[in-house]
Design a protein around this motif. Structure first.
Motif, short mmCIF file in Angstrom:
data_model
loop_
_atom_site.label_atom_id
_atom_site.label_comp_id
_atom_site.label_asym_id
_atom_site.label_seq_id
_atom_site.Cartn_x
_atom_site.Cartn_y
_atom_site.Cartn_z
N LEU A 369 -17.15 26.03 44.11
CA LEU A 369 -17.58 24.77 43.53
C LEU A 369 -17.27 24.65 42.04
O LEU A 369 -16.93 23.58 41.56
CB LEU A 369 -19.09 24.59 43.75
N TYR A 370 -17.37 25.76 41.31
CA TYR A 370 -17.28 25.66 39.86
C TYR A 370 -16.18 26.52 39.23
O TYR A 370 -15.37 26.01 38.45
CB TYR A 370 -18.64 26.05 39.23
N PHE A 371 -16.14 27.80 39.51
CA PHE A 371 -15.24 28.69 38.77
C PHE A 371 -13.77 28.41 39.06
O PHE A 371 -12.95 28.29 38.14
CB PHE A 371 -15.55 30.16 39.12
N ILE A 372 -13.40 28.28 40.34
CA ILE A 372 -11.99 28.09 40.68
C ILE A 372 -11.45 26.78 40.13
O ILE A 372 -10.39 26.77 39.48
CB ILE A 372 -11.79 28.18 42.21
N PRO A 373 -12.13 25.62 40.34
CA PRO A 373 -11.57 24.40 39.75
C PRO A 373 -11.54 24.46 38.23
O PRO A 373 -10.63 23.92 37.60
CB PRO A 373 -12.50 23.30 40.26
N ALA A 374 -12.52 25.11 37.61
CA ALA A 374 -12.51 25.24 36.15
C ALA A 374 -11.31 26.05 35.69
O ALA A 374 -10.66 25.73 34.68
CB ALA A 374 -13.81 25.89 35.68
N ALA A 375 -10.99 27.13 36.43
CA ALA A 375 -9.82 27.96 36.08
C ALA A 375 -8.53 27.17 36.23
O ALA A 375 -7.63 27.24 35.36
CB ALA A 375 -9.80 29.21 36.96
N PHE A 376 -8.41 26.41 37.33
CA PHE A 376 -7.20 25.60 37.53
C PHE A 376 -7.10 24.52 36.45
O PHE A 376 -6.01 24.22 35.94
CB PHE A 376 -7.21 24.97 38.92
N ALA A 377 -8.24 23.90 36.11
CA ALA A 377 -8.22 22.88 35.08
C ALA A 377 -7.77 23.46 33.74
O ALA A 377 -6.96 22.86 33.01
CB ALA A 377 -9.61 22.25 34.94
N PHE A 378 -8.25 24.65 33.41
CA PHE A 378 -7.84 25.31 32.16
C PHE A 378 -6.36 25.65 32.18
O PHE A 378 -5.65 25.45 31.18
CB PHE A 378 -8.68 26.57 31.95
N ALA A 379 -5.86 26.15 33.33
CA ALA A 379 -4.43 26.48 33.43
C ALA A 379 -3.57 25.24 33.28
O ALA A 379 -2.53 25.26 32.59
CB ALA A 379 -4.16 27.17 34.77
N GLY A 380 -3.97 24.13 33.91
CA GLY A 380 -3.21 22.89 33.76
C GLY A 380 -3.23 22.38 32.34
O GLY A 380 -2.20 21.92 31.81
#
Length: 388
Positions: A369-380
């Motif tokens: 819910l939180y960590f994976i999308p946050a990581a992808f958002a930071f990478a993008g």
């Protein structure tokens, strides 16, 4: 019990709660609104991740690590959509923090005032506050291990002198909800479990793992009402505790409850969760407390496990005689239950494995819910920054 607040006019209930100067709802109590907000916000985070990763891929793969005009346009559109979603999240958050509906609030007030009128405090908790078959995962060194877990709530929970009752609510699986009453006894008893037959469906409603070979039979037609389990070799002790008057009271006041006697506590529990805005659960609890519990207290005060050194009749008489000869006041030693009688055999694999699975699932869910999308958002985001 004093139950007039359950049916009193609404204006009287509101006036009484104003005098109390507090609401019956606990601030931490989970609501469907708060769950919906968390789900919505996680979806917003996933949208941000997908949008930024898409722009990042466009910069890295198609525009040779340079930000072109269409990338800027895509980023602006994504940010505008994000702003709209965040506004929606803020509105949803405000909605989730609103007080409950007038109907729900009135029910909570009735429940709270009824508890106060009968000498109980409403103290909800985020976990189970006692050890029992319905709050534990198994056995370790002959002691129950209580695993509170993020999904278990004691709400509502009413507390009095040596008494606690309310609901155990499992947010993950509502079929595991219980309503319960637990009372502290003056001394420990052997671990006895009474499985009520009247609350069964296609099978017993007890949690799995109990050694069915420990079942004992009692006189009369008591077996029609309860299946009784006692530690190996403690059948006679169970019959000492479950005297005819105790069995009669169990059938008349607690026939729909499973009963567990563990250490110095007796626990009555049944499915599903009860609605304490109505009189039925209060009446049932009052009947148990006034008729059955005093009988169990008497048995606990008189019980001695003669397997323990110094608690057999001969040793007790000798200690009393020595005290009289020395002209001293003799006091009976604290009761101790033998090691073999403290716990029924419960196969922990049914409990510990599934609790571990549940804990891991909860961790994975929060990560998704939180960590994976946050990581992808930071990478993008970093891809866009590197291409400026």
């Amino acid at each position: 019990m004093e139950l007039r607040w359950l049916t009193a006019p609404e204006h009287e209930v509101a006036a009484a709660m104003a005098d109390e100067r507090r609401s019956g709802r606990s601030k931490w109590a989970p609501t469907g609104r708060s769950v919906l907000f968390h789900l919505y916000f996680s979806l917003v985070l996933w949208y941000l991740a997908i949008a930024l990763v898409s722009v990042g891929v466009s910069v890295d793969e198609y525009h040779d690590r340079r930000v072109e005009a269409d990338d800027v346009v895509g980023l602006i559109v994504a940010m505008l959509v994000l702003i709209g979603l965040l506004v929606g999240a803020w509105l949803l958050y405000r909605w989730s923090r609103r007080p409950p509906s007038p109907k729900a609030r009135l029910a909570e007030w009735r429940r709270h005032l009824t508890a106060v009128a009968n000498g109980f405090e409403e103290e909800p908790k985020g976990r189970a506050m006692f050890s029992s078959l319905i709050t534990t995962t198994g056995k370790y060194n002959n002691a129950f291990i209580t695993v509170p877990g993020p999904q278990v709530q004691s709400h509502p929970r009413f507390v009095g002198d040596r008494v606690e009752f309310g609901n155990l609510v499992d947010d993950v699986k509502r079929s595991r909800d219980w309503h319960y009453l637990t009372v502290r006894l003056p001394a420990p008893l052997p671990h006895l479990l009474l499985d009520a037959t009247t609350n069964d469906t296609v099978r017993s409603d007890l949690p799995p793992g109990l050694d069915r070979g420990l079942r004992i039979s009692l006189e009369g037609d008591f077996d029609r009402w309860f299946r009784v389990y006692a530690p190996s070799g403690y059948g006679t002790d169970a019959r000492y505790v479950l005297t005819p008057d105790v069995m009669s009271s169990l059938v008349s006041t607690a026939a729909y409850y499973n009963v567990e006697m563990v250490d110095d506590r007796v626990v009555f529990f049944s499915k599903p969760a009860a609605d304490f805005a109505y009189a039925a659960p209060w009446v049932a609890i009052d009947a148990i407390l006034t008729d059955l519990v005093p009988r169990l207290i008497t048995r606990a005060e008189r019980y001695r496990d003669e397997r323990v050194a110094g608690q057999d009749a001969e040793s007790v008489l000798e200690a009393a005689r020595d005290a009289m000869e020395a002209e001293q006041v003799w006091t009976r030693k604290e009761t101790v239950v033998g090691e073999e009688g403290r716990r029924l055999t419960v196969r922990a694999r049914f409990h510990a494995i599934w609790v571990a699975v549940g804990a891991v699932s909860w961790l994975v869910t929060r990560t998704l819910l939180y960590f994976i999308p946050a990581a992808f958002a930071f990478a993008g985001f970093m891809s866009v920054v590197d291409g400026r």
